[in-house]
Design an enzyme around this catalytic site. Structure first.
Site, mmCIF file in Angstrom:
data_model
loop_
_atom_site.group_PDB
_atom_site.id
_atom_site.type_symbol
_atom_site.label_atom_id
_atom_site.label_comp_id
_atom_site.label_asym_id
_atom_site.label_seq_id
_atom_site.Cartn_x
_atom_site.Cartn_y
_atom_site.Cartn_z
ATOM 1 N N SER A 78 -57.987 15.672 10.031
ATOM 2 C CA SER A 78 -56.619 15.605 9.528
ATOM 3 C C SER A 78 -56.663 15.859 8.029
ATOM 4 C CB SER A 78 -56.014 14.225 9.796
ATOM 5 O OG SER A 78 -54.797 14.050 9.095
ATOM 6 N N TYR A 131 -55.967 4.746 7.913
ATOM 7 C CA TYR A 131 -56.074 6.042 8.589
ATOM 8 C C TYR A 131 -56.829 7.047 7.733
ATOM 9 C CZ TYR A 131 -54.664 10.200 11.212
ATOM 10 O OH TYR A 131 -54.668 11.367 11.944
#
Length: 267
Positions: A149, A162
């Site tokens: 990501s 995250y």
């Protein structure tokens, strides 16, 4: 077909023609994982659809002519059952299983959420890769695709857990490529920016309205099929070509924190 019948699964896969390419996709029950399984099947791969939600992967496997294996990537036992079901040879491993939970600041972080994110996004990838690496080596042309990501390249308030996990995955991908140098195995990290999937933000925030606000007024965010197409393309390349890292964003997102909200494309 589920993980409680590994002998039957192994037979199913081992009876395939040696010319049949096999891909394993984790987190295949929805979103990018399910789209990737369909895309690879469309390119002729026999796809092993691995995820926790058995009903969903069984339906997907039936749709694409694949094999369903119930698997929790945070469980050693479950991943070993996946490896047993896959058998001795695979061509492509897509480590897609992952997720984000919560948006707390570091000062008030729920460490249980942080642990879950690290377990699935980092340790899950390591666990599955370790278990399936012998089968990837056996083909002589193995490909490992890790779903990263852009959160693994930046930080932002409320994203500490995250971003830390995806930074960890980025480090694992880079390290693995260096450690496997000299072997005929490619390692690619797919790095999406904003992708609108039905579940990701809902799972993260636990609220549909808050999830919808993430994508509000964004003209054409990426969708699961876009990322799946990138993975399919990487898997189609000649064996001597490695895509180290592929960053994908919608046109509306110039950078992680520069997002245009409003029309861009004419009808």
């Amino acid at each position: 077909m589920t993980a409680d019948a590994p002998e039957q699964q192994e037979t199913t896969l081992s009876t395939q023609s040696a010319a049949t390419r096999t891909a394993v996709v984790t987190g295949a029950s929805s979103g990018i994982g399910a789209a990737t399984a369909r895309a690879l099947a469309g390119d002729g791969f026999r796809v092993v659809c691995a995820a926790r939600r058995t009903d969903r992967i069984e339906a997907l496997a039936a749709e694409i002519g694949g094999v369903a294996v119930t698997c929790d990537v945070t469980s050693d036992e479950s991943v070993q059952a996946l490896a047993a079901a896959v058998g001795d040879r695979i061509d492509v491993l897509v480590n897609n299983a992952g997720g984000a939970y919560g948006a707390d600041q570091v000062s008030g972080a729920d460490l249980g959420d942080w642990q879950r994110m690290y377990d699935v996004n980092v340790l899950g990838v390591v666990r599955v890769t370790q278990a399936l690496l012998p089968a990837l080596r056996a083909t002589g042309t193995g490909l490992i695709v890790n779903l990263g990501s852009t959160a693994g390249q930046v930080t932002y308030p409320g994203g500490g857990g995250y971003t830390a996990a995806k930074h960890g995955l980025h480090a694992v991908s880079q390290t693995l490529r260096r450690e496997l140098n000299g072997e005929p195995i490619r390692v690619t990290e797919i790095v999406p920016g904003m992708v609108h999937t039905p579940e990701f933000s809902v799972v993260r925030f636990g609220d549909q309205a808050q999830a919808d606000a993430v994508y509000a007024d964004v003209d054409s965010p990426l969708v699961a099929d876009d990322i799946a197409e990138a993975i399919r393309w990487v898997a189609s390349l000649p064996r001597h070509m490695n895509v180290d890292e592929l960053v994908l964003r919608p046109v509306a997102q110039a950078a992680q924190h520069q997002l245009h909200r409003g029309p861009i494309f004419t009808p």
